[in-house]
Design an enzyme around this catalytic site. Structure first.
Site, PDB file in Angstrom:
ATOM      1  N   HIS A 188      -0.896   0.260  -9.760  1.00  0.00           N
ATOM      2  CA  HIS A 188      -1.582  -0.466  -8.783  1.00  0.00           C
ATOM      3  C   HIS A 188      -2.246  -1.666  -9.463  1.00  0.00           C
ATOM      4  CE1 HIS A 188      -3.894  -0.561  -5.029  1.00  0.00           C
ATOM      5  NE2 HIS A 188      -3.516  -1.864  -4.989  1.00  0.00           N
TER       6      HIS A 188
ATOM      7  N   ASP B 185       4.803  -0.300  -6.959  1.00  0.00           N
ATOM      8  CA  ASP B 185       3.129  -0.619  -7.850  1.00  0.00           C
ATOM      9  C   ASP B 185       1.272   0.357  -7.249  1.00  0.00           C
ATOM     10  OD1 ASP B 185       1.173  -1.469  -9.549  1.00  0.00           O
ATOM     11  OD2 ASP B 185       0.924  -2.468  -7.666  1.00  0.00           O
TER      12      ASP B 185
ATOM     13  N   ARG C 288       0.966  -1.166   0.187  1.00  0.00           N
ATOM     14  CA  ARG C 288       0.099  -0.106   0.415  1.00  0.00           C
ATOM     15  C   ARG C 288       0.494   1.241   0.081  1.00  0.00           C
ATOM     16  NH1 ARG C 288      -3.716  -3.012  -1.303  1.00  0.00           N
ATOM     17  NH2 ARG C 288      -5.373  -3.339  -0.668  1.00  0.00           N
TER      18      ARG C 288
ATOM     19  N   GLU D 277      -2.931   7.830  -4.274  1.00  0.00           N
ATOM     20  CA  GLU D 277      -3.232   7.081  -5.731  1.00  0.00           C
ATOM     21  C   GLU D 277      -5.095   8.149  -5.589  1.00  0.00           C
ATOM     22  OE1 GLU D 277      -3.719   2.875  -5.664  1.00  0.00           O
ATOM     23  OE2 GLU D 277      -1.678   3.088  -4.731  1.00  0.00           O
TER      24      GLU D 277
ATOM     25  N   ALA E 149      -0.308  -5.203  -9.507  1.00  0.00           N
ATOM     26  CA  ALA E 149       0.332  -6.760  -8.895  1.00  0.00           C
ATOM     27  C   ALA E 149      -0.709  -7.381  -8.816  1.00  0.00           C
ATOM     28  CB  ALA E 149       0.644  -6.096  -7.726  1.00  0.00           C
TER      29      ALA E 149
HETATM   30  C1  GLV Z   1      -4.147  -4.960  -4.245  1.00  0.00           C
HETATM   31  O1  GLV Z   1      -4.434  -4.073  -4.059  1.00  0.00           O
HETATM   32  C2  GLV Z   1      -5.228  -5.635  -3.497  1.00  0.00           C
HETATM   33  O2  GLV Z   1      -5.284  -5.206  -2.012  1.00  0.00           O
HETATM   34  O3  GLV Z   1      -5.977  -6.650  -3.751  1.00  0.00           O
END
Ligand code: GLV
Length: 325
Positions: free
Chosen positions: A289, A266, A242, A271, A291
């Protein structure tokens, strides 16, 4: 027939599961983040039994109240749930669920995509090549760093942190050091990993620092200016957890002044905004973001959120019920 609100378009897998159960599914017509006021308007007076929400939705007492008393569950399509006020949910007897497990491999893969991109200067080299600057092979052109044989420092040895450690050891012969609130001696034996009693002890020894902790009061700005200075000047910081865990302005300063060699992010502190100066730096790789953003994984997350809702509406405990840590 139970009615479910989905706050934004998501992969079909979850919607199909809910519809196959005979539930009525209403997907927000807007394919964008709903502001809190809009979310409240979308929920108020509609008598939804469940809400399938996203990490970009702020779920607090006002939103829970707007959903009304018959609403049993808010199912987040994410492993993280820092967007949800768990105390407010508990006070209203609303269940909160997340989607752990199904995204572990994908996020670990993305972590390596970032780590390698930063150390091998992939994005910078791509920009260089596209700009027509490549004048022929040169022995000193765009020298980067190896990951193989280096020390990878994992902050947070949960599912994703452990998977990153696994790849580091098995795929890159790296040495793993880790910090977590809970020590895992079995993991240490299996992977030759070394436990560090604090983040401050881990940072000076790692060539790559990879963050895998949830966002909590205790982890906000965990990587501040002081801790960045504890890292080796040759080290790289990778964050796929985060954004607010890293003080982004301090990171920009550290990258500019050579306190650390590089970073790959990421996630961002505010954000979708980036800290001033971040996008201008060559020694940082940035992804928006994503990933967990593979077709396979986002479908699995959508399906798992639906499973949580189905269980809750059948009066069972959903498989991924979360509680305040
Ligand atoms: C993505 O950031 C998640 O928490 O799944």
């Amino acid at each position: 027939m139970p009615k479910i609100f989905v706050t934004r378009r998501i992969p079909e897998a979850g919607i199909r599961k809910l519809e196959e159960k005979g539930h009525e599914v209403v997907v927000s017509p807007e394919d964008r983040v709903l502001q809190k006021k809009e979310l409240i308007e979308a929920l108020a007076g509609q008598n939804y039994d469940a809400v399938l929400c996203l990490l970009t939705d702020t779920i607090d007492g006002d939103v829970l109240d707007a959903a009304g008393k018959q609403c049993k569950i808010f199912a987040n399509v994410a492993v993280g749930f820092d967007n949800i006020d768990l105390v407010a949910a508990a006070e209203r007897n609303v269940m909160i669920t997340n989607t752990p497990g199904v995204l572990t491999n994908t996020v670990a893969e993305h972590t390596f995509a970032l780590m390698l991109a930063a150390a091998h200067r992939v994005v910078e080299a791509d920009r260089f090549t596209r700009a027509g600057l490549y004048g022929g092979w040169a022995p000193m052109l765009l020298l980067g760093n190896d990951l193989s044989g280096k020390t990878v420092g994992i902050v947070g040895l949960g599912r994703i942190g452990s998977r990153v450690a696994y790849h580091a050891v098995k795929g890159f012969d790296a040495k793993v050091i880790y910090y977590d609130v809970a020590r895992n001696e079995q993991f240490e034996q299996e992977f030759g990993a070394i436990y560090k009693a604090s983040v401050d002890e881990l940072l000076p020894e790692a060539d790559f620092v990879s963050i895998h902790v949830p966002l909590l009061d205790s982890t906000r700005h965990l990587m501040n200016a002081e801790r960045l200075r504890l890292m080796k000047p040759t080290a790289y910081l990778v964050n796929t957890s985060r954004g607010p865990i890293v003080d982004e302005a301090a990171l920009v300063d550290a990258l500019k002044s050579g306190v650390i060699r590089g970073a790959a992010l990421d996630v961002f502190e505010n954000e979708p905004k980036l800290a001033s100066g971040l996008a201008e730096l060559e020694n940082v790789v940035l992804t928006p973001h994503i990933a967990s953003a593979t077709e396979e994984t986002r479908s699995a997350m959508s399906a798992l959120a639906a499973d949580n809702i189905i269980a809750a509406l059948e009066g069972q405990t959903p498989p991924n019920l979360v509680k305040k840590m």
